[in-house]
Scaffold this active site. Structure first.
Site, short mmCIF file in Angstrom:
data_model
loop_
_atom_site.label_atom_id
_atom_site.label_comp_id
_atom_site.label_asym_id
_atom_site.label_seq_id
_atom_site.Cartn_x
_atom_site.Cartn_y
_atom_site.Cartn_z
N LYS A 96 0.83 -1.20 0.00
CA LYS A 96 0.00 0.00 0.00
C LYS A 96 0.88 1.27 0.00
O LYS A 96 2.09 1.20 0.20
CB LYS A 96 -0.94 -0.01 1.20
C1 LIG Z 1 -5.46 -4.04 0.69
C2 LIG Z 1 -6.92 -3.84 0.70
C3 LIG Z 1 -7.72 -4.23 1.79
C4 LIG Z 1 -7.22 -5.04 2.94
O1 LIG Z 1 -6.07 -4.72 3.51
P1 LIG Z 1 -5.09 -5.78 4.23
O2 LIG Z 1 -4.29 -4.88 5.08
O3 LIG Z 1 -4.29 -6.44 3.16
O4 LIG Z 1 -5.93 -6.71 5.01
C5 LIG Z 1 -9.07 -3.92 1.75
N1 LIG Z 1 -9.62 -3.32 0.69
C6 LIG Z 1 -8.90 -2.96 -0.38
C7 LIG Z 1 -9.57 -2.27 -1.51
C8 LIG Z 1 -7.54 -3.23 -0.42
O5 LIG Z 1 -6.82 -2.92 -1.51
#
Ligand SMILES: *Cc1c(COP(=O)(O)O)cnc(C)c1O
Length: 440
Positions: A221
């Protein structure tokens, strides 16, 4: 002595081979996973924050007031999140998925409630809905690659409790339209802003506009802390519930954890101090990340815009795009598929995402969801709703997603590299278009 020297050389030699392979591996990793790339600029700042925690050895965010010697990374990061994004409250969690789960629990969404969400998102969005006993209602996206407001309206029933826009690939849903729908129908607006850290809509940060919003800080992210997430809200009551829910229901009112009361049943979705420490270093670099993303994004867009056959995703507030991706459309599904195949053939597909065929981001490949394949019994309402997805018409989404390619924007690209990437993509598309016109 001789033996010692050889073994020294051997050790060095082996080490360099090992390092070489690590390096190769790391490079492949960067190429394959450069989604939204805080991890690309890892450095001294992250190491320093983590070593503060390692010094004291207090890895937990609660308690141990004496031995932790004033080191409270999770609290510091929550304060920094509030300050950076203009949210009144922030509750860190162990992941973005658990942030969504926590937010829904705190907002009172549960058994039998319908949550309207888009057909294009990451699987975590529906996982969270299912985990609290609610029903994911999947509806079409439009060319913003996010919820189509009209599709949301059409999906509202007596059981609808929440609308969950997902700000996919760095950019936003039409929040005015969705907020108006929620206000009119008395629905909760929960933003999955996991992929859009730093994006804004009409001056407000994504994730701070609805009743609550979430970020993910997983490894790919915009900012990462390895694994982590946050719920942001301006509602104190919702925040207090998030605070307890993520820590087994602890009310956190006393100094003695063991004597805390448990006003409701909670869970363990706590973040650790080590993770929060990394996040703290990363959030301080967010402005730098965004500036680089915007610059590289603009340069790439200028190059691709030269080709009249390429169009771009609609962005409800263009100034608010966090620019983690450049998402573009080709005229037809056939051309897009041919372009993807040619990108693969020329080994330049990495970083160019064709979500339509992707296992993790679009309804088309979610057989496990459509067949309700779980390890445990779902409630009947959930099961029935999931099986119904098999026959639901997603042709409107298909028509959009089948023509869409998203190019992820790296923080490490030089101007020269962006130019080269852009020109390669253009050359591939031209080649495909020429073939098409010969065949036509
Ligand atoms: C990455 C992501 C999540 C979840 O995040 P994690 O930290 O990997 O559990 C939820 N929604 C979207 C759209 C994402 O890209």
């Amino acid at each position: 002595m001789y033996i010692l020297t050889t073994s020294f050389i051997n050790k060095n030699f082996l080490q360099s081979i090992f390092l070489y392979f690590c390096n190769v591996k790391l490079q492949t990793l960067t190429i394959k996973l450069n989604h939204m790339p805080g991890f690309e600029l890892w450095g001294e700042e992250e190491r320093k924050e983590v070593s503060d925690v390692l010094e004291t050895g207090i890895l937990m965010r609660y308690g141990f007031d004496g031995p932790r010697k004033g080191i409270w990374k999770s609290i510091e990061l929550e304060k920094e999140i509030c300050k950076t994004f203009g949210s009144k409250y922030a509750q860190l969690t162990s992941s973005g998925t658990s942030a969504l789960t926590t937010a829904m629990a705190a907002l009172g969404i549960g058994a039998g409630d319908e949550v309207i969400m888009p057909s294009f998102t990451f699987v975590a969005s529906f996982e969270a809905v299912l985990s609290i006993g609610a029903i994911p209602v999947l509806v079409d996206v439009d060319e913003s690659l996010t919820l189509n407001p009209q599709a949301v309206l059409n999906a509202i029933t007596r059981k609808t409790k929440c609308v969950m826009p997902v700000h996919m690939c760095g950019s936003m849903a039409d929040m005015d339209a969705l907020k108006a729908i929620c206000d009119e129908h008395n629905l909760i607006l929960l933003e999955d802003a996991c992929q859009s850290i730093g994006g804004t809509y009409k001056g407000k940060f994504l994730g701070t506009i609805g009743h609550a919003g979430t970020f993910s800080f997983d490894f790919v992210k915009t900012i990462t802390c390895a694994e982590g997430g946050v719920v942001m809200t301006n509602d104190e009551a919702v925040y207090v519930k998030c605070d307890g829910y993520t820590d087994h229901g602890h009310d956190h009112k006393g100094v003695d954890r063991g004597a805390d009361l448990h006003p409701f049943i909670g869970y363990n979705f706590r973040i650790s101090e080590l993770h929060a420490a990394v996040g703290l270093a990363q959030i301080k670099k967010l402005d730098t990340f965004l500036a680089i993303q915007k610059k590289n994004h603009a340069q790439l867009k200028n190059i691709l815009a030269q080709l009249p056959e390429i169009s771009f995703r609609t962005i409800p507030d263009a100034t608010g795009d966090s620019c983690t991706f450049l998402s573009w459309f080709l005229p037809t599904e056939d051309i897009t598929k041919a372009v993807v195949a040619e990108l693969k053939a020329q080994n330049i597909v990495a970083g160019n995402f064709y979500w339509y065929a992707n296992n993790w981001h679009y309804i088309k490949q979610w057989q496990h969801l459509k067949e309700a394949t779980t390890l445990y019994n779902l409630n009947e309402e959930q099961k029935t709703a999931l099986l119904k997805l098999q026959t639901q018409d997603f042709s409107v989404s298909d028509a959009i997603m089948s023509r869409c390619i998203s190019t992820s924007i790296s923080l490490l690209w030089s101007e020269e590299q962006v130019k080269e990437k852009g020109e390669k993509i253009i050359a591939v598309i031209k080649k495909v278009l020429e073939k098409e016109s010969i065949n036509a």
